[in-house]
Design a protein around this motif. Sequence first.
Motif, short mmCIF file in Angstrom:
data_model
loop_
_atom_site.label_atom_id
_atom_site.label_comp_id
_atom_site.label_asym_id
_atom_site.label_seq_id
_atom_site.Cartn_x
_atom_site.Cartn_y
_atom_site.Cartn_z
N ARG A 160 37.56 37.41 37.59
CA ARG A 160 36.89 37.70 36.96
C ARG A 160 35.27 37.65 37.36
O ARG A 160 34.94 35.98 38.01
N ALA A 161 34.18 38.45 37.30
CA ALA A 161 32.99 38.82 37.93
C ALA A 161 33.41 38.46 39.18
O ALA A 161 32.09 37.68 39.53
N GLY A 162 33.97 38.65 39.35
CA GLY A 162 33.42 38.47 41.92
C GLY A 162 33.97 37.19 42.27
O GLY A 162 33.69 37.05 43.44
N GLY A 163 34.54 36.12 41.20
CA GLY A 163 35.26 35.37 41.27
C GLY A 163 36.08 34.31 40.77
O GLY A 163 37.20 35.88 40.17
N LEU A 164 37.40 33.61 41.34
CA LEU A 164 38.38 33.46 41.21
C LEU A 164 38.34 32.14 39.87
O LEU A 164 38.28 31.27 40.88
N HIS A 165 38.72 32.05 39.37
CA HIS A 165 39.25 30.88 38.40
C HIS A 165 39.95 30.13 37.76
O HIS A 165 41.63 30.52 37.37
N PRO A 166 40.19 28.88 38.27
CA PRO A 166 41.97 28.55 38.72
C PRO A 166 42.65 28.03 36.94
O PRO A 166 41.62 28.04 36.48
N TRP A 167 43.85 28.97 37.06
CA TRP A 167 44.45 28.57 35.60
C TRP A 167 45.01 27.49 35.69
O TRP A 167 45.70 26.75 36.46
N SER A 168 44.86 26.64 34.29
CA SER A 168 45.81 25.51 33.90
C SER A 168 46.02 25.67 31.90
O SER A 168 45.46 26.02 31.49
N HIS A 169 47.42 24.76 31.86
CA HIS A 169 47.03 24.71 30.37
C HIS A 169 45.78 23.98 29.64
O HIS A 169 45.81 24.74 28.64
#
Length: 208
Positions: A160-169
Motif C-alpha cells: 500500500r502506497a509504496g510500503g509493506l504494512h504488517p497484518w495481524s488479526h
Amino acid sequence: MIERPRRNRVTPFGDIEATPHGGTLMGNRGDLHANDGTVCRTWMLRRWISCTLHPPTGRRVTFDTPGCYTPLFFADEVTALAAGHRPCASCRRPAYEAFRAGWQDAFGEKPSAVEMDDVLHRARIDAAGHKVTFLASLRDLPDGVFVAGERSPGTAFLVRAGGLHPWSHAGYGKPVHVPLNRPMKVLTPAPIVGILTTRRLDLAEAHG
C-alpha cells in the motif's frame, strides 16, 4: 463462563484460526465441520466467497453445526481476496459485478461465477492442499496485494502506497520499505492480482 473463540477467522495465507477479534466480512467454503461441530477441513467447495455480515432476510448463520456451511470471517476486503475469496453474487452484487468487470479488463472476457471459481481454485491451492504463491517484483504489484515477509515468512504484508504494512488479526502495523526491484512471495492469487492491477480498490476501510 467465558466462551472460547471459534476457529473461523481467515488470514491472508488462507489459514483458518481462532481469535477473539471480529471481522468486517463473512464468507464460506462449504461445510468444514467434523461430527462434533469443530472445524476439521479447510474447504469443501470451489466456490469461496465473501459476504456481508448481515445475511439476507430468511437466512440464518449457524455455528458448530455439521451439515451447514461454516461461517468464516475476514478482517477486510483485501484479506478475503488474498485468501482467494471473491465477492458473493447474491448479498454483495455490486462488488461481484465490479470483480467480474475487472476480470474482463484484465483477461479479455467476462466469465461466469463457476468459471471464475474454477480458475481461482487452481490459483489458490495446489493438489496437496498448499497455498499457491509466486514471485514478483514489488514495483509490479498493485496496492491491495499481500506478500509474505522475507525474514518472517509467517507474517503477511499489505502492499500500500509504496510500503509493506504488517497484518495481524488486530490490525496493521507501521509500514516498512524495501527496494522496489526486490522479488516478493505473493500471497494474493494471480488472477486477483491481475484484477487489482486494472481496478484499484479503495483501501480506506482496510482494518486498523
